[in-house]
Write an enzyme that holds these catalytic residues in place. Structure first.
Site, short mmCIF file in Angstrom:
data_model
loop_
_atom_site.label_atom_id
_atom_site.label_comp_id
_atom_site.label_asym_id
_atom_site.label_seq_id
_atom_site.Cartn_x
_atom_site.Cartn_y
_atom_site.Cartn_z
N ASP A 110 -64.96 81.38 157.45
CA ASP A 110 -64.58 81.86 158.78
C ASP A 110 -65.73 82.72 159.32
O ASP A 110 -66.72 82.95 158.63
CB ASP A 110 -63.24 82.60 158.74
CG ASP A 110 -63.27 83.86 157.88
OD1 ASP A 110 -64.37 84.26 157.42
OD2 ASP A 110 -62.20 84.45 157.67
N ASP A 132 -55.49 76.12 156.89
CA ASP A 132 -55.69 77.12 155.85
C ASP A 132 -54.64 78.18 156.05
O ASP A 132 -54.18 78.41 157.17
CB ASP A 132 -57.07 77.79 155.95
CG ASP A 132 -57.06 78.92 156.96
OD1 ASP A 132 -57.07 78.62 158.16
OD2 ASP A 132 -56.97 80.11 156.57
N CYS A 150 -42.57 68.06 140.77
CA CYS A 150 -43.94 68.58 140.77
C CYS A 150 -44.56 68.43 139.38
O CYS A 150 -43.90 68.69 138.37
CB CYS A 150 -43.93 70.05 141.18
SG CYS A 150 -45.56 70.82 141.16
N CYS A 203 -47.30 70.12 138.30
CA CYS A 203 -48.20 71.23 137.97
C CYS A 203 -47.84 71.83 136.61
O CYS A 203 -46.79 71.53 136.03
CB CYS A 203 -48.16 72.30 139.07
SG CYS A 203 -46.84 73.51 138.88
N CYS A 234 -44.45 73.62 136.38
CA CYS A 234 -43.26 72.76 136.42
C CYS A 234 -43.17 71.82 135.23
O CYS A 234 -42.08 71.47 134.79
CB CYS A 234 -43.26 71.95 137.72
SG CYS A 234 -43.10 73.00 139.19
N HIS A 281 -48.56 76.47 141.25
CA HIS A 281 -47.48 75.60 141.74
C HIS A 281 -47.50 75.49 143.26
O HIS A 281 -47.44 74.39 143.82
CB HIS A 281 -46.10 76.08 141.29
CG HIS A 281 -45.03 75.42 142.09
ND1 HIS A 281 -44.64 74.12 141.86
CD2 HIS A 281 -44.37 75.83 143.20
CE1 HIS A 281 -43.76 73.76 142.79
NE2 HIS A 281 -43.57 74.78 143.61
#
Ligand SMILES: [Zn+2]
Length: 380
Positions: free
Chosen positions: A91, A265, A303, A305, A308, A334
């Site tokens: 940014d 974002d 999920c 991940c 999970c 996650h």
């Protein structure tokens, strides 16, 4: 490799494409994890990659103060420093100067401020912001703009937008073109359609490699944000990427993609992860809630991940209750994985011309269980 955006499919106003850069390709729609000070908080670079992220964001304000842009350049650039060879968007620093720094003074030249860390005095102009992002080796450089505060009168919003336009011209002139690198202009204009139109027209004249839509998600509400996207989207070149800054909830993302946004974002998934809040296919959970104490099921069975696939809700609850570091680490991983899978699902649906049905299915999932604490709505 030149910096380019290839539009591959549209479904209504929703777009699927590929952003090609010096640091690799990014399928869109895409969500950029926020790597504030050269790190996505609580995450190793490998963990960020494991979420499916293709591009991350760095904050100029934080990096110019510590370790400084010149030091990052001497150390080989931000990609090397944070072990992220992929694309990085930085940014301009302007937004965080206005929200974090002390004793700010803004005029035509730029912003003078004191660091929130040690009180040291700094100046950020369109030229200096562009130079800092060059030193950081940002794949995508943002122009310095003024994020118009909300609410603003038409007169205030016009004045602010015109300053942003003049700064965009100066930022463009200060940008060093390099193969595979790009610079994005930022459309402002608050909640006024005519100002959004004027801003988009002035910026597209400067022929940026992409366009951001700024000054939204600042308190105007989702309906107004969507209305501004519907006005702004068609004014931007179809063959350039569109980035909605600082947004948002999973529902905001789905609705914004439907209105032609390609890039996002937000600190929401990472910040929520550090405060025990999980975005899941069944809505939002607060893992501190005592009802998870004996819950041996995975946080989100859909999920893949680490949190999970290897742990239970009971374990995550236990970690947060004991204030163990692993709680924020697992939940950040996650949440970022959930955001990435939402983007991947959206992209696949657009390619199949099935985007509205995809959104309906995802939203039905959020409402499929008895409403949880804070369920279905936004967070932090
Ligand atoms: Zn997960």
């Amino acid at each position: 490799m030149s910096f380019s955006y290839q539009l591959q499919a549209t479904d209504g106003a929703a777009r699927a494409g590929t952003l090609s850069t010096a640091h690799g390709d990014v399928p869109t729609p895409t969500f950029m994890a926020v790597g504030t000070a050269g790190t996505v908080k609580a995450m190793t670079a490998d963990a960020v990659r494991a979420t499916g992220a293709k591009i991350v964001l760095g904050n100029t304000y934080h990096l110019m103060l510590r370790p400084t842009a010149e030091r990052v350049a001497r150390l080989g650039g931000l990609h090397k420093l944070m072990d992220w060879p992929g694309p990085i968007l930085t940014d301009s620093g302007g937004f965080q100067v206005m929200s974090l720094a002390k004793l700010r003074k803004m005029d035509e030249a730029g912003v003078t401020f004191r660091s929130h860390i040690d009180g040291s005095k700094h100046h950020l102009s369109p030229e200096r912001s562009t130079e800092i992002q060059y030193l950081l080796d940002a794949t995508i450089t943002m122009v310095l703009d003024e994020c118009t505060p909300h609410p603003a009168t038409h007169e205030e919003a016009a004045k602010s937008m015109q300053l942003t336009t003049r700064w965009a011209r100066r930022s463009r002139a200060a940008f060093t073109p390099r193969q595979g690198y790009g610079q994005f202009g930022i459309v402002q204009g608050s909640t006024y359609a005519d100002l959004r139109r004027d801003s988009a027209a002035a910026l597209t004249d400067l022929d940026f490699e992409g366009y951001a839509i700024g000054g939204l998600a600042v308190g105007e509400g989702q309906a107004m944000m969507f209305a501004m996207l519907e006005i702004t989207g068609p004014l931007l070149p179809a063959q350039k990427p569109r980035y909605l800054m600082g947004v948002g909830t999973p529902d905001d993302l789905l609705g914004s993609i439907a209105r032609g946004v390609d890039m996002f974002d937000c600190v929401m998934p990472t910040r929520a992860g550090r405060t025990a809040r999980a975005f899941t296919s069944a809505g939002i959970f607060n893992l501190r809630n005592a009802r998870f104490i004996d819950d041996d099921t995975p946080l989100d069975p859909h999920c893949g991940c680490l949190a999970c696939s290897r742990h239970s809700r009971a374990y995550l609850h236990h970690l947060f209750r004991c204030e163990e570091m692993l709680g924020p680490i697992l939940l950040t991983q996650h949440n970022l994985t959930y955001y990435q899978s939402l983007m991947q699902g959206a992209r696949a649906a657009i390619l199949e011309q099935n985007y509205l049905q995809y959104c309906a299915n995802v939203r039905a999932g959020w409402n499929s269980v008895i409403p949880r604490e804070g369920g279905g709505s936004t967070t932090s």
